[in-house]
Scaffold this motif. Sequence first.
Motif, short mmCIF file in Angstrom:
data_model
loop_
_atom_site.label_atom_id
_atom_site.label_comp_id
_atom_site.label_asym_id
_atom_site.label_seq_id
_atom_site.Cartn_x
_atom_site.Cartn_y
_atom_site.Cartn_z
N PRO A 77 0.84 -1.20 0.00
CA PRO A 77 0.00 0.00 0.00
C PRO A 77 0.88 1.26 0.00
O PRO A 77 1.96 1.27 0.59
CB PRO A 77 -0.79 -0.10 1.31
N VAL A 78 0.43 2.30 -0.65
CA VAL A 78 1.19 3.55 -0.75
C VAL A 78 1.55 4.08 0.63
O VAL A 78 2.63 4.61 0.85
CB VAL A 78 0.38 4.60 -1.56
N GLU A 79 0.64 3.92 1.60
CA GLU A 79 0.88 4.43 2.96
C GLU A 79 2.10 3.78 3.61
O GLU A 79 2.64 4.30 4.57
CB GLU A 79 -0.33 4.16 3.88
N CYS A 80 2.52 2.63 3.12
CA CYS A 80 3.64 1.91 3.72
C CYS A 80 4.97 2.16 3.02
O CYS A 80 5.99 1.60 3.39
CB CYS A 80 3.34 0.41 3.72
N ALA A 81 4.99 3.03 2.01
CA ALA A 81 6.20 3.29 1.24
C ALA A 81 7.34 3.80 2.14
O ALA A 81 8.51 3.52 1.88
CB ALA A 81 5.92 4.28 0.12
N ALA A 82 7.00 4.53 3.19
CA ALA A 82 8.03 5.05 4.09
C ALA A 82 8.81 3.94 4.78
O ALA A 82 9.94 4.14 5.22
CB ALA A 82 7.39 5.96 5.13
N LEU A 83 8.24 2.75 4.86
CA LEU A 83 8.94 1.63 5.50
C LEU A 83 10.16 1.18 4.69
O LEU A 83 11.09 0.61 5.25
CB LEU A 83 7.98 0.46 5.70
N ASP A 84 10.16 1.44 3.38
CA ASP A 84 11.31 1.08 2.54
C ASP A 84 12.58 1.74 3.07
O ASP A 84 13.64 1.12 3.09
CB ASP A 84 11.08 1.47 1.09
N ALA A 85 12.49 3.00 3.50
CA ALA A 85 13.65 3.72 4.00
C ALA A 85 14.21 3.06 5.25
O ALA A 85 15.42 3.04 5.47
CB ALA A 85 13.28 5.18 4.28
N GLU A 86 13.34 2.50 6.07
CA GLU A 86 13.79 1.83 7.29
C GLU A 86 14.55 0.55 7.00
O GLU A 86 15.37 0.11 7.79
CB GLU A 86 12.59 1.52 8.20
N MET A 87 14.29 -0.05 5.85
CA MET A 87 14.94 -1.31 5.49
C MET A 87 16.27 -1.13 4.77
O MET A 87 17.00 -2.09 4.58
CB MET A 87 13.99 -2.16 4.62
N LYS A 88 16.60 0.09 4.38
CA LYS A 88 17.87 0.31 3.68
C LYS A 88 19.02 -0.08 4.59
O LYS A 88 19.05 0.24 5.77
CB LYS A 88 17.99 1.78 3.27
N GLY A 89 19.94 -0.83 4.06
CA GLY A 89 21.10 -1.27 4.83
C GLY A 89 20.96 -2.65 5.46
O GLY A 89 21.89 -3.20 5.98
N TYR A 90 19.74 -3.18 5.42
CA TYR A 90 19.52 -4.54 5.94
C TYR A 90 19.67 -5.54 4.81
O TYR A 90 19.15 -5.35 3.73
CB TYR A 90 18.10 -4.69 6.54
N ALA A 91 20.42 -6.60 5.07
CA ALA A 91 20.57 -7.65 4.07
C ALA A 91 19.41 -8.63 4.20
O ALA A 91 19.04 -9.01 5.31
CB ALA A 91 21.88 -8.37 4.25
N LEU A 92 18.83 -9.01 3.11
CA LEU A 92 17.74 -9.99 3.15
C LEU A 92 18.25 -11.35 2.81
O LEU A 92 19.12 -11.62 2.12
CB LEU A 92 16.62 -9.59 2.17
#
Length: 71
Positions: free
Chosen positions: A56-71
């Motif tokens: 959902p568009v409202e959750c796009a800000a969560l992408d920034a929180e994941m930067k730097g994490y390896a999946l």
Amino acid sequence: MRTLTELLTITKNGRGRLVLVSAEEFFRLKSRDRRAVQPAELSDAELDLIAKAGMPVECAALDAEMKGYAL
């Protein structure tokens, strides 16, 4: 007399420890349980829906929180 969906809380030392519910309420709640399945158990239609799912568009800000994490 309690209704079928009314809860009864059992306390110990003033704190809620157990909740007694009617069988009807228990099975209603139980029917809402999620179950885990293996990908091989899913139909092609279900796998297609998952592949097409988006965030959902409202959750796009969560992408920034994941930067730097390896999946």
